[in-house]
Design a protein around this motif. Structure first.
Motif, PDB file in Angstrom:
ATOM      1  N   ALA A  23       0.868  -1.188   0.000  1.00 28.34           N
ATOM      2  CA  ALA A  23       0.000   0.000   0.000  1.00 28.34           C
ATOM      3  C   ALA A  23       0.898   1.230   0.000  1.00 28.34           C
ATOM      4  N   ASP A  24       0.314   2.379  -0.296  1.00 30.17           N
ATOM      5  CA  ASP A  24       1.092   3.619  -0.279  1.00 30.17           C
ATOM      6  C   ASP A  24       1.774   3.797   1.065  1.00 30.17           C
ATOM      7  N   ALA A  25       3.021   4.268   1.021  1.00 35.80           N
ATOM      8  CA  ALA A  25       3.718   4.641   2.240  1.00 35.80           C
ATOM      9  C   ALA A  25       3.002   5.854   2.817  1.00 35.80           C
ATOM     10  N   ASP A  26       2.815   5.839   4.101  1.00 27.70           N
ATOM     11  CA  ASP A  26       2.136   6.939   4.778  1.00 27.70           C
ATOM     12  C   ASP A  26       3.067   7.454   5.865  1.00 27.70           C
ATOM     13  N   TYR A  27       2.726   8.562   6.450  1.00 33.38           N
ATOM     14  CA  TYR A  27       3.540   9.065   7.546  1.00 33.38           C
ATOM     15  C   TYR A  27       2.649   9.636   8.638  1.00 33.38           C
ATOM     16  N   CYS A  28       3.171   9.600   9.840  1.00 31.11           N
ATOM     17  CA  CYS A  28       2.478  10.143  11.002  1.00 31.11           C
ATOM     18  C   CYS A  28       3.534  10.784  11.884  1.00 31.11           C
ATOM     19  N   ALA A  29       3.551  12.074  11.926  1.00 30.87           N
ATOM     20  CA  ALA A  29       4.510  12.859  12.717  1.00 30.87           C
ATOM     21  C   ALA A  29       5.944  12.460  12.397  1.00 30.87           C
ATOM     22  N   THR A  30       6.525  11.553  13.154  1.00 28.38           N
ATOM     23  CA  THR A  30       7.941  11.210  13.006  1.00 28.38           C
ATOM     24  C   THR A  30       8.169   9.864  12.337  1.00 28.38           C
ATOM     25  N   ARG A  31       7.107   9.223  11.873  1.00 27.50           N
ATOM     26  CA  ARG A  31       7.229   7.852  11.390  1.00 27.50           C
ATOM     27  C   ARG A  31       6.745   7.674   9.954  1.00 27.50           C
ATOM     28  N   LEU A  32       7.420   6.759   9.261  1.00 28.63           N
ATOM     29  CA  LEU A  32       6.922   6.252   7.988  1.00 28.63           C
ATOM     30  C   LEU A  32       6.092   5.030   8.328  1.00 28.63           C
ATOM     31  N   ARG A  33       4.924   4.922   7.778  1.00 32.35           N
ATOM     32  CA  ARG A  33       4.087   3.743   7.988  1.00 32.35           C
ATOM     33  C   ARG A  33       4.031   2.975   6.678  1.00 32.35           C
ATOM     34  N   ILE A  34       4.537   1.741   6.719  1.00 30.68           N
ATOM     35  CA  ILE A  34       4.672   0.932   5.520  1.00 30.68           C
ATOM     36  C   ILE A  34       3.942  -0.399   5.713  1.00 30.68           C
ATOM     37  N   THR A  35       3.149  -0.781   4.722  1.00 27.84           N
ATOM     38  CA  THR A  35       2.535  -2.113   4.690  1.00 27.84           C
ATOM     39  C   THR A  35       3.243  -2.903   3.602  1.00 27.84           C
ATOM     40  N   VAL A  36       3.802  -4.047   3.990  1.00 29.85           N
ATOM     41  CA  VAL A  36       4.536  -4.875   3.046  1.00 29.85           C
ATOM     42  C   VAL A  36       3.760  -6.157   2.755  1.00 29.85           C
ATOM     43  N   VAL A  52      19.303   7.281   8.400  1.00 30.99           N
ATOM     44  CA  VAL A  52      18.157   8.151   8.685  1.00 30.99           C
ATOM     45  C   VAL A  52      17.145   7.496   9.635  1.00 30.99           C
ATOM     46  N   VAL A  53      17.346   6.228   9.946  1.00 30.93           N
ATOM     47  CA  VAL A  53      16.377   5.489  10.767  1.00 30.93           C
ATOM     48  C   VAL A  53      16.751   5.600  12.241  1.00 30.93           C
ATOM     49  N   LEU A  54      15.788   6.062  13.040  1.00 29.29           N
ATOM     50  CA  LEU A  54      15.979   6.179  14.482  1.00 29.29           C
ATOM     51  C   LEU A  54      15.423   4.965  15.221  1.00 29.29           C
ATOM     52  N   GLY A  55      14.532   4.226  14.565  1.00 32.74           N
ATOM     53  CA  GLY A  55      13.958   3.032  15.160  1.00 32.74           C
ATOM     54  C   GLY A  55      12.975   2.374  14.212  1.00 32.74           C
ATOM     55  N   VAL A  56      12.679   1.102  14.459  1.00 37.04           N
ATOM     56  CA  VAL A  56      11.724   0.343  13.647  1.00 37.04           C
ATOM     57  C   VAL A  56      10.756  -0.351  14.598  1.00 37.04           C
ATOM     58  N   ILE A  57       9.460  -0.222  14.306  1.00 35.12           N
ATOM     59  CA  ILE A  57       8.420  -0.827  15.140  1.00 35.12           C
ATOM     60  C   ILE A  57       7.561  -1.716  14.251  1.00 35.12           C
ATOM     61  N   LYS A  58       7.489  -2.988  14.600  1.00 33.66           N
ATOM     62  CA  LYS A  58       6.621  -3.922  13.879  1.00 33.66           C
ATOM     63  C   LYS A  58       5.231  -3.795  14.481  1.00 33.66           C
ATOM     64  N   SER A  60       2.279  -5.071  12.989  1.00 28.36           N
ATOM     65  CA  SER A  60       1.499  -6.287  12.748  1.00 28.36           C
ATOM     66  C   SER A  60       2.348  -7.195  11.863  1.00 28.36           C
ATOM     67  N   GLU A  61       1.769  -8.239  11.345  1.00 24.28           N
ATOM     68  CA  GLU A  61       2.511  -9.156  10.482  1.00 24.28           C
ATOM     69  C   GLU A  61       2.917  -8.534   9.154  1.00 24.28           C
ATOM     70  N   ARG A  62       2.298  -7.397   8.796  1.00 27.41           N
ATOM     71  CA  ARG A  62       2.624  -6.758   7.518  1.00 27.41           C
ATOM     72  C   ARG A  62       2.869  -5.260   7.632  1.00 27.41           C
ATOM     73  N   GLU A  63       2.733  -4.703   8.807  1.00 28.32           N
ATOM     74  CA  GLU A  63       2.865  -3.250   8.967  1.00 28.32           C
ATOM     75  C   GLU A  63       4.090  -2.900   9.805  1.00 28.32           C
ATOM     76  N   ILE A  64       4.839  -1.926   9.298  1.00 29.95           N
ATOM     77  CA  ILE A  64       6.057  -1.479   9.955  1.00 29.95           C
ATOM     78  C   ILE A  64       6.012   0.038  10.095  1.00 29.95           C
ATOM     79  N   ASP A  65       6.411   0.529  11.243  1.00 28.80           N
ATOM     80  CA  ASP A  65       6.652   1.960  11.426  1.00 28.80           C
ATOM     81  C   ASP A  65       8.162   2.156  11.455  1.00 28.80           C
ATOM     82  N   ILE A  66       8.648   3.100  10.652  1.00 30.01           N
ATOM     83  CA  ILE A  66      10.064   3.430  10.639  1.00 30.01           C
ATOM     84  C   ILE A  66      10.186   4.847  11.191  1.00 30.01           C
ATOM     85  N   VAL A  67      10.825   4.989  12.345  1.00 29.82           N
ATOM     86  CA  VAL A  67      10.973   6.291  12.987  1.00 29.82           C
ATOM     87  C   VAL A  67      12.136   7.016  12.310  1.00 29.82           C
ATOM     88  N   VAL A  68      11.832   8.178  11.706  1.00 31.00           N
ATOM     89  CA  VAL A  68      12.841   8.927  10.950  1.00 31.00           C
ATOM     90  C   VAL A  68      12.929  10.399  11.340  1.00 31.00           C
TER      91      VAL A  68
END
Length: 94
Positions: A23-36, A52-58, A60-68
């Motif tokens: 799905a389209d990459a989305d963002y929320c404040a400090t994070r990239l929200r990616i569904t793979v 550029v990555v400050l942290g990664v949060i899983k 769900s089984e297909r959704e990742i938040d990348i703190v940037v």
């Protein structure tokens, strides 16, 4: 290629490439929200170590938040979406 474009291209590779983005990459404040499509295709350790990555949060089984960071998230999501769209368009032309 500017720094943001280079970072987006590198992150896209670490996420398993355009074909792995469900799905389209989305963002929320400090994070990239990616569904793979396949979480196993994501190179997690390399993703966490990217400059550029400050942290990664899983999420769900297909959704990742990348703190940037606040200013970077919107730019990277746009660049990733453009790269995915361009690869899809090239695939349709072949």
């Amino acid at each position: 290629m500017n720094t943001s474009t280079r970072a987006a291209a590198e992150l896209l590779v670490l996420l398993g490439g355009s074909a792995n983005i469900a799905a389209d990459a989305d963002y929320c404040a400090t994070r990239l929200r990616i569904t793979v499509r396949d979480l196993h295709a994501v190179r997690g350790h390399a993703l966490r170590d990217h400059r550029v990555v400050l942290g990664v949060i899983k999420r769900s089984e297909r959704e990742i938040d990348i703190v940037v960071g606040h200013y970077t998230a919107a730019t990277l999501s746009l660049l990733i979406n453009v790269a995915v769209a361009e690869e899809l368009a090239e695939g349709e032309q072949e």
